[in-house]
Design an enzyme around this catalytic site. Structure first.
Site, PDB file in Angstrom:
ATOM      1  CD  GLU A   1      29.898  -8.630   2.400  1.00  0.00           C
ATOM      2  OE1 GLU A   1      29.944  -8.535   1.176  1.00  0.00           O
ATOM      3  OE2 GLU A   1      28.943  -9.159   2.998  1.00  0.00           O
TER       4      GLU A   1
ATOM      5  CG  HIS B   1      20.508  -4.862  -0.924  1.00  0.00           C
ATOM      6  ND1 HIS B   1      20.843  -5.249  -2.212  1.00  0.00           N
ATOM      7  CD2 HIS B   1      21.254  -5.638  -0.086  1.00  0.00           C
ATOM      8  CE1 HIS B   1      21.743  -6.228  -2.141  1.00  0.00           C
ATOM      9  NE2 HIS B   1      21.987  -6.491  -0.876  1.00  0.00           N
TER      10      HIS B   1
HETATM   11  C1  FAD Z   1      21.738  -7.641  -6.064  1.00  0.00           C
HETATM   12  C2  FAD Z   1      21.694  -8.424  -4.778  1.00  0.00           C
HETATM   13  C3  FAD Z   1      22.875  -8.790  -4.141  1.00  0.00           C
HETATM   14  C4  FAD Z   1      22.839  -9.540  -2.957  1.00  0.00           C
HETATM   15  N1  FAD Z   1      24.018  -9.928  -2.383  1.00  0.00           N
HETATM   16  C5  FAD Z   1      23.974 -10.761  -1.305  1.00  0.00           C
HETATM   17  C6  FAD Z   1      25.177 -11.323  -0.763  1.00  0.00           C
HETATM   18  O1  FAD Z   1      26.272 -11.091  -1.262  1.00  0.00           O
HETATM   19  N2  FAD Z   1      25.053 -12.159   0.300  1.00  0.00           N
HETATM   20  C7  FAD Z   1      23.857 -12.465   0.886  1.00  0.00           C
HETATM   21  O2  FAD Z   1      23.803 -13.243   1.855  1.00  0.00           O
HETATM   22  N3  FAD Z   1      22.709 -11.936   0.382  1.00  0.00           N
HETATM   23  C8  FAD Z   1      22.744 -11.127  -0.694  1.00  0.00           C
HETATM   24  N4  FAD Z   1      21.576 -10.627  -1.203  1.00  0.00           N
HETATM   25  C9  FAD Z   1      20.302 -11.062  -0.616  1.00  0.00           C
HETATM   26  C10 FAD Z   1      20.034 -12.507  -1.035  1.00  0.00           C
HETATM   27  O3  FAD Z   1      20.437 -12.683  -2.381  1.00  0.00           O
HETATM   28  C11 FAD Z   1      18.564 -12.867  -0.907  1.00  0.00           C
HETATM   29  O4  FAD Z   1      18.068 -12.464   0.340  1.00  0.00           O
HETATM   30  C12 FAD Z   1      18.368 -14.370  -1.043  1.00  0.00           C
HETATM   31  O5  FAD Z   1      18.962 -14.836  -2.234  1.00  0.00           O
HETATM   32  C13 FAD Z   1      16.883 -14.700  -1.051  1.00  0.00           C
HETATM   33  O6  FAD Z   1      16.743 -16.052  -1.346  1.00  0.00           O
HETATM   34  P1  FAD Z   1      15.296 -16.701  -1.348  1.00  0.00           P
HETATM   35  O7  FAD Z   1      15.465 -18.127  -1.679  1.00  0.00           O
HETATM   36  O8  FAD Z   1      14.604 -16.349  -0.098  1.00  0.00           O
HETATM   37  O9  FAD Z   1      14.500 -15.928  -2.518  1.00  0.00           O
HETATM   38  P2  FAD Z   1      14.872 -15.663  -4.044  1.00  0.00           P
HETATM   39  O10 FAD Z   1      16.241 -16.074  -4.394  1.00  0.00           O
HETATM   40  O11 FAD Z   1      14.476 -14.260  -4.329  1.00  0.00           O
HETATM   41  O12 FAD Z   1      13.904 -16.659  -4.828  1.00  0.00           O
HETATM   42  C14 FAD Z   1      12.509 -16.449  -4.836  1.00  0.00           C
HETATM   43  C15 FAD Z   1      11.875 -17.551  -5.656  1.00  0.00           C
HETATM   44  O13 FAD Z   1      10.459 -17.506  -5.476  1.00  0.00           O
HETATM   45  C16 FAD Z   1       9.828 -17.635  -6.723  1.00  0.00           C
HETATM   46  N5  FAD Z   1       8.491 -17.020  -6.593  1.00  0.00           N
HETATM   47  C17 FAD Z   1       8.168 -15.821  -6.080  1.00  0.00           C
HETATM   48  N6  FAD Z   1       6.824 -15.658  -6.095  1.00  0.00           N
HETATM   49  C18 FAD Z   1       6.287 -16.796  -6.623  1.00  0.00           C
HETATM   50  C19 FAD Z   1       4.965 -17.225  -6.917  1.00  0.00           C
HETATM   51  N7  FAD Z   1       3.870 -16.477  -6.682  1.00  0.00           N
HETATM   52  N8  FAD Z   1       4.790 -18.450  -7.480  1.00  0.00           N
HETATM   53  C20 FAD Z   1       5.874 -19.244  -7.755  1.00  0.00           C
HETATM   54  N9  FAD Z   1       7.143 -18.873  -7.500  1.00  0.00           N
HETATM   55  C21 FAD Z   1       7.352 -17.664  -6.938  1.00  0.00           C
HETATM   56  C22 FAD Z   1      10.777 -16.960  -7.701  1.00  0.00           C
HETATM   57  O14 FAD Z   1      10.537 -17.410  -9.007  1.00  0.00           O
HETATM   58  C23 FAD Z   1      12.121 -17.444  -7.155  1.00  0.00           C
HETATM   59  O15 FAD Z   1      12.387 -18.747  -7.639  1.00  0.00           O
HETATM   60  C24 FAD Z   1      21.591  -9.878  -2.379  1.00  0.00           C
HETATM   61  C25 FAD Z   1      20.405  -9.477  -2.990  1.00  0.00           C
HETATM   62  C26 FAD Z   1      20.448  -8.771  -4.188  1.00  0.00           C
HETATM   63  C27 FAD Z   1      19.145  -8.363  -4.832  1.00  0.00           C
END
Ligand code: FAD
Length: 512
Positions: free
Chosen positions: A108, A328
């Site tokens: 990528e 994004h």
């Molecule tokens: C369409 C798309 C494609 C992507 N593709 C890639 C990729 O190919 N490779 C890569 O490395 N990254 C990719 N990314 C980025 C990556 O997916 C995210 O940065 C990563 O998954 C974030 O993980 P996280 O655990 O930090 O948060 P998230 O997976 O967003 O989880 C957040 C959690 O917090 C909870 N939450 C939020 N607020 C509260 C609250 N007030 N009370 C209780 N619970 C709450 C939600 O319910 C959820 O469970 C992509 C993002 C998108 C949108």
């Protein structure tokens, strides 16, 4: 209100929160995981392209160099080195949990070699399913999983975070916790056109700000170059499509990227996104062309994108695909050190909510899923090392609430002033127009809108203060990088009363 007690409260069930909870359990800690969605919610399950980690120990230096280069001088070297050192073994753990990575690794933008592991173009879905399956299997009196549970505010005593109030399906619950780990994801929903899911409302940044924690580098927002926007919804076409040889053409059918960057379609995302915006402005449209790769290969390699575009009447293998940039990923977040510690005792953060120092001014593609693993595990371990369930809980901190009906107007202001290109006049006008109509209820939607209103104002101020262009922040009147790379750090006033805190140079500081 019901009261419960735990050693570690994890907020969020995406890759960072789920992995942190599993890590904490592996050390024998009592854990409550609360997420406002089902366990498979959040951005994690939408990830398409893959997960980046050094292929072998010999690849660590190259992966670190690629990450530092993308971050344009603002990565914290200790975070980058911890990341490349730890990432590979955590990705192997995912394999042990059942993620069936393809033997093929892909390339990528910004990566000097193919090192992205994937499961076709549904990598996030596979990771999310494996982690939520592991959590369900580990459910016990020592691991409580609260799905559909919204954390509305944190509790602070003696300057430390000591718990939170959670709105659960069975009513409000006060959780007293030895530590709280925020893994709530990013704030893409501050913008009208985003690939982020509806729950991406930046709650963790708002909660941390209320509790007095510093936020960092909010002005750095990553636009994905290739989204298909239909009825206001952005459908992502993974960067791996360009990694496999996809080409960008303007309305005249010209392949134009050679005029912008020698890396062509695999230049950093901010470069490709601005190039696409410029070509759309000049010629009317930009298309992604995969036709030369062969329709059969394209459909087999990208079945998820093929299906999502088929619903819009587009054939990924045979049609030119009209693309445009969409918000994004949000690089800024709650400032943490390399162990996930925020500036407030008892409060930890990991994943997209955090500014861990890994991404700097621009995230390298596919580094965020692995960031969630590495820093989720580190934050859980750091929290456990000082755990002591507090003897008492104070009142919950007041949460800002905004009428959700105001959000479309706020989003339009942010998109106009703090999109791919920014300037002082636009940012000043946006700040002058920034108004937060109060909500009459403290329901979830009003709290989410309140968080976005706080973050929006802070982002606009940070973008105005940064008089240079760097990574995901581009100022038309300051088109070059400044001589010194410095973070923007926002420190809330006592009690985190944002509305009464003037964001002046004393509060918004730049630190080298
Ligand atoms: C369409 C798309 C494609 C992507 N593709 C890639 C990729 O190919 N490779 C890569 O490395 N990254 C990719 N990314 C980025 C990556 O997916 C995210 O940065 C990563 O998954 C974030 O993980 P996280 O655990 O930090 O948060 P998230 O997976 O967003 O989880 C957040 C959690 O917090 C909870 N939450 C939020 N607020 C509260 C609250 N007030 N009370 C209780 N619970 C709450 C939600 O319910 C959820 O469970 C992509 C993002 C998108 C949108």
């Amino acid at each position: 209100m019901n009261r419960v007690e735990t050693e570690l409260l994890v907020v969020g069930g995406g890759v960072a929160g789920a992995y942190a909870a599993l890590t904490a359990r592996s050390y024998g800690a009592d854990v409550i995981l609360a997420c406002k969605t089902p366990l498979t919610g959040g951005s994690t399950r939408w990830a398409q392209g893959g997960i980046a980690a050094p292929l072998a120990p010999g690849d660590e230096d190259a992966h670190a160099q690629d990450t530092l280069k993308a971050g344009r001088g603002l990565c914290e070297p200790d975070a980058v080195h911890a990341f490349v050192r730890d990432a590979r073994s955590h990705v192997e753990t995912l394999r042990d949990l059942g993620v069936a990575f393809s033997p093929h690794v892909t390339l990528e933008g910004g990566h000097s070699r193919a090192r992205i592991r994937h499961t076709g173009d549904a990598t996030g879905h596979a990771i999310s399913a494996a982690l939520s399956g592991a959590l369900q299997a580990a459910r016990s009196p020592a691991l409580t999983l609260l799905e559909g549970a919204f954390v509305r505010n944190l509790r602070v005593a003696g300057g430390a975070v000591v718990g939170a109030d959670v709105l659960t399906r069975n009513g409000p619950v006060q959780v007293r916790a030895g530590a709280v780990l925020l893994a709530t994801g990013g704030f893409g929903q501050l913008y009208p056109v985003t690939t982020a899911p509806p729950e991406g409302t930046g709650d963790g940044l708002g909660l941390a700000w209320q509790a007095g924690a510093a936020l960092r580098d909010l002005e750095f927002v990553q636009f994905h170059p290739t989204a298909v926007v239909h009825d206001g919804t952005a459908h992502l076409v993974t960067e791996a499509a360009r990694g496999e040889g996809g080409q960008l053409l303007n309305a005249r059918g010209e392949r134009f990227m050679q005029r912008y960057d020698p890396a062509l379609e695999l230049a950093p995302r901010d470069v490709v996104a601005r190039a696409i915006a410029a070509e759309i402005a000049a010629t009317g449209r930009v298309d992604l062309d995969l036709r030369h790769l062969g329709a059969t290969f394209v459909r087999q390699r990208f079945p998820t994108v093929t299906a999502s575009l088929a619903r819009l009447g587009l054939d990924l293998g045979r049609d030119l695909i009209p693309v445009q940039p969409a918000v994004h990923y949000t690089m800024g977040g709650v400032q943490t050190d390399v162990q996930g510690r925020t500036t407030v005792p008892g409060l930890y953060a990991a994943g997209e909510v955090a500014s861990s120092g890994l991404h700097g001014a621009n995230r390298l593609a596919s580094n965020s899923l692995s960031e969630g693993l590495v820093f989720g595990a580190r934050a859980a371990r750091a929290a456990l090392s000082v755990l002591k369930v507090p003897p008492a809980c104070t009142d919950g901190l007041p949460a800002p609430v905004t009428d959700p009906a105001a959000l479309p107007a706020l989003r339009a202001v942010v998109a106009q002033a703090a999109g791919l290109q920014r300037n002082a006049a636009g940012l000043r006008a946006a700040l002058a127009a920034w108004a937060w109509p109060a909500a009459t209820t403290g329901c979830r939607a009003a709290l989410e809108a309140g968080h976005l209103a706080v973050i929006g104002e802070l982002l606009l101020r940070s973008a105005l203060a940064r008089e240079e262009s760097r990574g995901g922040h581009h100022r038309t009147e300051h088109a070059w990088e400044g001589a010194v790379a410095a973070h923007s750090v926002l420190v809330p006033g006592v009690g985190g009363r944002i509305q009464s805190v003037p964001v002046s140079p004393a509060v918004l500081g730049f630190t080298a």
